[in-house]
Design a protein around this motif. Structure first.
Motif, PDB file in Angstrom:
ATOM      1  N   GLN B 107       0.813  -1.200   0.000  1.00  0.00           N
ATOM      2  CA  GLN B 107       0.000   0.000   0.000  1.00  0.00           C
ATOM      3  C   GLN B 107       0.850   1.256   0.000  1.00  0.00           C
ATOM      4  O   GLN B 107       0.493   2.272   0.577  1.00  0.00           O
ATOM      5  N   SER B 109       1.518   3.786  -1.748  1.00  0.00           N
ATOM      6  CA  SER B 109       1.178   4.620  -2.889  1.00  0.00           C
ATOM      7  C   SER B 109       2.097   5.835  -2.978  1.00  0.00           C
ATOM      8  O   SER B 109       2.150   6.508  -3.992  1.00  0.00           O
ATOM      9  N   SER B 110       2.842   6.096  -1.877  1.00  0.00           N
ATOM     10  CA  SER B 110       3.735   7.259  -1.923  1.00  0.00           C
ATOM     11  C   SER B 110       4.859   7.067  -2.928  1.00  0.00           C
ATOM     12  O   SER B 110       5.525   8.016  -3.297  1.00  0.00           O
ATOM     13  N   ARG B 113       3.977   8.303  -6.975  1.00  0.00           N
ATOM     14  CA  ARG B 113       4.114   9.682  -7.428  1.00  0.00           C
ATOM     15  C   ARG B 113       5.519   9.972  -7.982  1.00  0.00           C
ATOM     16  O   ARG B 113       5.646  10.378  -9.141  1.00  0.00           O
ATOM     17  N   LEU B 154      -1.979   4.597 -10.427  1.00  0.00           N
ATOM     18  CA  LEU B 154      -1.323   5.624  -9.598  1.00  0.00           C
ATOM     19  C   LEU B 154      -0.128   6.213 -10.342  1.00  0.00           C
ATOM     20  O   LEU B 154       0.079   7.424 -10.348  1.00  0.00           O
TER      21      LEU B 154
END
Lengths: 820, 250
Positions: B107, B109-110, B113, B154
């Motif tokens: 998880q 998701s950082s 980016r 993402l």
């Protein structure tokens, strides 16, 4: 500007602000320590400069932030303009609203009142402030949250620290946002109907009390109180014994709403959102709102606020697709908390919470490495590391404040943590659901009962003597040194880690990176070494080693009563009386518990070589009662007079049972230790006084303590007959220090006594009383002779230090030193 | 929220906006490889040292799957191609395995980016731009719900923002397939056959950039690309890591 902040990160700003608050406190309270502080600042700048060139601009920024911290501290302790305390001591009428849930005890009730109007001398004033209202008396009418009260009474300012190592009630209340106290008679309190508490506060407190009601309805005591304490941090109703057991088990933190609780709330919300298939920003925002509401519900204590702030930064990171950064998160939490109330920096709750969290952030990883290197079972590594790390962070503080070393804290915590997670989950959802659906809520609450009982049982074991230790608290400096040591270890650990596997944490990694950039190794070591020396030097100068050549006498503030502790150069500890409360006002031993024992522990005294009980009145012997089981007393010197209450006889027989030698004092007895120190008994006379207004008082032990050229006269509670008898005898009564007889009560022969003793200073052991002590005549006699007077009621504890020639006096109330 | 790169030619750090600066204050940008804090707005989310050792975007031959860093084409003569070009940020090896594992399963998701922005910026340096749509390889609905996110989506969002192109979820996975990692390389193409469907129409000849996290056999990407190509698109692909076959066909 923004760019600069960006590079410097929150950590620096917070560190500067925190330092500023500390500077503020030091500047106001004790200038001496400023040198130490300068040393630490030098150290930090030296390290900082060695790691990365700090520009003047940045230093200015840091100093400005620190100045803001100092100013914040200053205004928090000394509110500007008109405030409640200016009316302390005079009778007033005031009106205000109860803004916290009242705490109702058997014999008194405590209300937190927000002041709305104050009337004094016919003038109505609108002064803002918060009052703690304590109404004593059984079966009083009780008032409720949100009720407006009209109260007639006298505003009192809370007591500051009275004794070395003692509790500063004033500071504590101030850090809780309370300005003053009032103890009105039950009849002078009137309800004025419903007041305004603010919507959020009202909703939160009402919700909390409804949930607490549900808990109490569904669970027996003390499980119910325990659950309320765990969920909402409300410890007022928790039996003291349960709280003590938790503290001894090293699990007191479970009753402070913290990361565990707030994290569980966040997880519950996120889980629910996921079940409902909510997407985007909604789950995170819902979770943030809920955790702040929960923190608010639990009274926004430092630990719950910290947890809420940290967890919301983590959630925001998730939302913004950024990587979370724990050092920044904790800095931010500290900054916000201390911005709201800078005094919290000195609260135990704040210190424990941040020490534990910092330790978990930084110490966990090395511990995990150590554990896995030691082939520890895989699943246990993480919980053991986290628990141990937290304990390492917390233990020095807990020893310092509570004097407890939870020997088995680690094991207790490992057993309790999984249970507490379940209890919070069950209890919180149960309490919430029971507000709407009674039965399912009750079932959840019932389900938590065996767990709560297990916790009670488990922590009950901790009272076994070998599972916890009462320890001598180390000096503040050793505590600081301990943390510095841990930090240095960690810096080196992370430096090594960074070079090895390039995986390190933000702040340290950054510093270490700068370190590498240093031109050469020698230079770096030199700077480090020099700055370390600076600190050591500073430490050395401010805290000179206690010379063995000093005699110290501490006249403790025990209220109305007497208690002095003498520490001699030959390492004897002599106690002269121990204060106490008159038996008709409850437990006479309470002073011993609250004042004497904490002082002895603070001083590191493990044994009393001689206890002098000048005469059998409770305000002189009562404090010894709780000492009997705690600290061995070698010899007890008592007055030969017969009589005294049941408590006195009981104390003597318990002392005998505990192995103390009980010796009746006779005039002419001479005790000595080496050739420099003598204790000469000069009263009572062989033929005891009979038929005086108080034979017990007049037959007090009177003695002179001689150390080299310094003499001190201890007089117990003797009155005119005994004083005149002494003056009539040929004994050399000259003394540098006179302990004024009988708490400064009227003494016809006072002038004569002063004349014979020729003291350089006089001490009066007196507290607030209804006897009119000290008597104006006594004070006038001393004043006339130009003798400086130190009084416990005015100065707090009075400490007298002498090397046998010069005398120095310290009082707790002000750091000023007087020399004689 | 998504540090937009407006002008590629201004190399190095960009002046961040207040909001980005605030974010950086709380959540400082870190080097993806050695994790130290780096100044914000770097076109490459690496520290100076790691950036120096970064070899640049990989170009994978759409036909023979040979890769090179400089050659525009490998000159082979395979047919049946779906892609006009395929790029990868890095070879799937060493640190990059754990990086992608973190992205996919923890998880994290950082990570999407910086990776997405990096990919976009690298494409710009190769003058690969002017995409009409940036499209992620979709997960099946139930799978996405289970995992909570689609890592390709993402990444693609940020790649799109770096490229100044429109992010569009043009594809849908209509059928659940076994995990590609659980079956051998030969069966993978069969596994995903017919798994994708174009959900919204687009103009014929549109230039589409298809985004995924890893390119192993390329079966998933090829299948997705086939679908888009059949609908009339010119398909380019970009992935974070390329996991080349052990033995290259020469």
């Amino acid at each position: 500007m923004i760019n600069e902040l960006v590079k410097r990160s929150l950590v620096i700003i917070t560190a500067a602000y925190v330092s500023g608050i500390i500077i503020g406190r030091i500047l106001i309270e004790d200038l001496r320590i400023i040198i130490l502080f300068a040393g630490i600042i030098l150290f930090l700048f030296a390290v900082g400069i060695s790691y990365r060139s700090i520009s003047l601009y940045k230093i200015t920024l840091i100093i400005l932030t620190a100045a803001a911290g100092a100013a914040a501290y200053y205004y928090a302790v000394m509110p500007a303009g008109e405030n409640l305390l200016s009316y302390a001591g005079s009778p007033v009428y005031l009106e205000g609203t109860i803004i916290e849930e009242p705490v109702l005890h058997d014999d008194h009730a405590v209300y937190h009142l927000r002041l709305e109007m104050l009337e004094t001398a016919g003038a109505k004033l609108s002064i803002k402030g918060n009052l703690l209202v304590k109404i004593y008396g059984e079966k009083n009418e009780s008032y409720w949250f949100g009720e407006r009260l009209g109260i007639r009474g006298t505003i009192e300012s809370p007591r500051s620290q009275r004794n070395p190592g003692g509790f500063d009630y004033n500071f504590y209340l101030r850090s809780q946002g309370i300005d003053a106290l009032i103890y009105p008679a039950p009849s002078s309190v009137n309800s004025l109907g419903e007041g305004h508490t603010g919507f959020a506060r009202g909703a939160a407190i009402k919700l909390r009390s409804k949930m607490t009601d549900q808990i109490i309805e569904n669970l027996p005591s003390p499980s119910a109180e325990l659950l309320a304490a765990i969920l909402f941090g409300q410890r007022h109703y928790l039996p003291a014994e349960v709280e003590d057991n938790f503290r001894r088990a090293g699990a007191g933190h479970l009753m402070a709403v913290s990361g565990l609780h707030v994290g569980l709330v966040a997880a519950l919300i996120l889980g629910t959102c996921r079940l409902l298939n909510l997407k985007g920003a909604i789950p995170a925002i819902a979770a943030i709102l809920c955790i702040f509401f929960y923190a608010y519900l639990t009274g926004m204590r430092p630990s719950s606020l910290r947890a809420a702030l940290m967890i919301s930064t983590v959630l925001i990171a998730l939302l913004m697709e950024r990587e979370q950064d724990l050092p920044n998160a904790i800095s931010f939490a500290a900054l916000i908390t201390l911005f709201i109330n800078p005094l919290l920096l000195f609260s135990i709750g704040f210190q424990l919470s941040y020490a534990a969290t910092l330790a978990i952030i930084y110490i966990r990883k090395p511990l995990e490495e150590i554990l896995s290197a030691a082939h520890f079972p895989g699943i246990l590594i993480s919980p053991v590391a986290v628990t141990t790390a937290a304990q390492i962070g917390v233990i020095p503080i807990s020893i310092y404040y509570f004097h407890h070393l939870p020997v088995a804290g680690l094991i207790f915590n490992l057993l309790l943590l999984p249970v507490i997670a379940l209890v919070v989950g069950l209890g919180l959802s149960g309490a919430i659901i029971s507000l709407v659906f009674s039965l399912p809520g009750s079932i959840l609450l019932w389900a938590s009962r065996p767990l709560l009982e297990f916790m009670l049982y488990l922590t009950g074991i901790s009272s076994m003597p070998w599972l916890y230790m009462t320890v001598i608290p180390p000096k503040t400096l050793s505590i600081v040194a301990m943390y510095i040591f841990i930090s240095i270890f960690l810096i080196f650990y992370y430096r090594r880690g960074n070079e090895k596997n390039k995986k390190s944490l933000c702040l340290l990694a950054k510093q270490v990176d700068g370190l590498r950039a240093m031109r050469n190794l020698l230079n770096k070591r030199l700077v480090f070494f020099i700055s370390l020396c600076l600190v050591l030097l500073a430490v050395f100068f401010i805290f000179p080693q206690d010379s063995d050549k000093l005699l110290t006498v501490t006249f403790l503030d025990v209220g109305q009563g007497a208690a002095a502790v003498i520490e001699t150069p030959c390492n004897l500890v002599i106690m002269v009386d121990a204060g106490g409360r008159p038996a008709f006002r409850g437990d006479p031993g309470v002073v011993g518990e609250k004042v004497i024992l904490p002082f002895l522990r603070y001083k590191g005294i493990k044994q009393v070589d001689m206890a002098v009980i000048t005469h059998p009145h409770e305000d002189h012997f009562g404090g010894f009662i709780p000492l009997v089981d705690q600290i061995p007393i070698e010899k007890v010197l008592i007055s030969p007079v017969e009589g005294g209450s049941v408590h006195y006889q009981d104390l003597l027989s318990r002392l005998e049972l505990a192995g103390s030698g009980i010796i009746k004092a006779n005039r002419g007895d001479l005790w000595h230790c080496g050739s420099d120190l003598k204790l000469k008994v000069i009263g009572p006379p062989e033929k005891l006084f009979r038929g005086t207004s108080s034979d017990l008082n007049n037959n007090s032990i009177v003695f002179i303590l001689v150390y080299k050229n310094v003499r001190m006269l201890f007089t117990g509670d003797i009155e005119d007959p005994a004083v005149k008898e002494l003056l009539g005898g040929g004994e050399d009564l000259r003394a540098n220090l006179l302990l004024v007889p009988h708490h400064g009560g009227y003494l016809e022969a006072m002038a004569g006594l002063v004349d014979r003793v020729q003291p350089a200073l006089a001490v009066i052991q007196v507290g607030s009383n209804s006897f009119g002590h000290p008597h104006p005549f006594v004070l006038k006699s001393l004043d006339k002779a130009g003798i400086p007077v130190y009084r416990n009621d005015l100065h707090g504890a009075v400490t007298v230090e002498t090397d046998g020639n010069d005398i120095r006096v310290f009082v707790v109330d002000s750091p000023l030193v007087s020399s004689f | 929220m998504t540090g937009k790169v407006k002008n590629v030619k201004s190399a190095g750090a960009e002046k961040p906006g207040i909001f980005d600066a605030l974010l950086q204050l709380f959540f400082p940008e870190r080097c993806l490889q050695c994790r130290i804090i780096i100044p914000p707005g770097n076109r490459i989310p690496l520290c100076g040292r790691c950036e120096n050792s970064y070899e640049g975007l990989i170009r994978i031959c759409p036909r023979c799957e040979n890769f090179s860093r400089s050659e525009p084409d490998c000159g082979c003569a395979e047919s049946n191609i779906y892609f006009s070009s395929i790029y990868a940020l890095h070879i799937y090896e060493a640190d990059w395995r754990s990086l992608l594992h973190r992205l996919k399963y923890r998880q994290n998701s950082s990570l999407a980016r910086p990776l997405g922005l990096w990919l976009g910026n690298q494409l710009l340096t190769r003058q690969e731009k002017g995409f009409d749509y940036v499209v992620p390889v979709p997960l099946h609905k139930s799978r996405e719900r289970e995992r909570g996110f689609n890592q390709s989506a993402l990444i693609a969002r940020h790649t799109a923002s770096a490229l100044n192109s429109e992010y569009h979820e043009l594809l849908e996975k209509v059928r659940e397939t076994a995990s590609q990692t659980s079956i051998n390389r030969q069966d993978r193409l069969l596994n995903v056959q017919g798994a994708f469907r174009v959900v919204s129409p687009f103009r014929r000849g549109a230039k589409i950039l298809l985004i995924d996290d890893i390119y192993s056999t390329g079966s998933t990407l090829k299948e997705a690309a086939r679908e888009l190509k059949n609908a009339g698109a010119e398909v380019h692909a970009a992935v974070i890591a390329y996991n080349p076959p052990r033995f290259n066909r020469s």
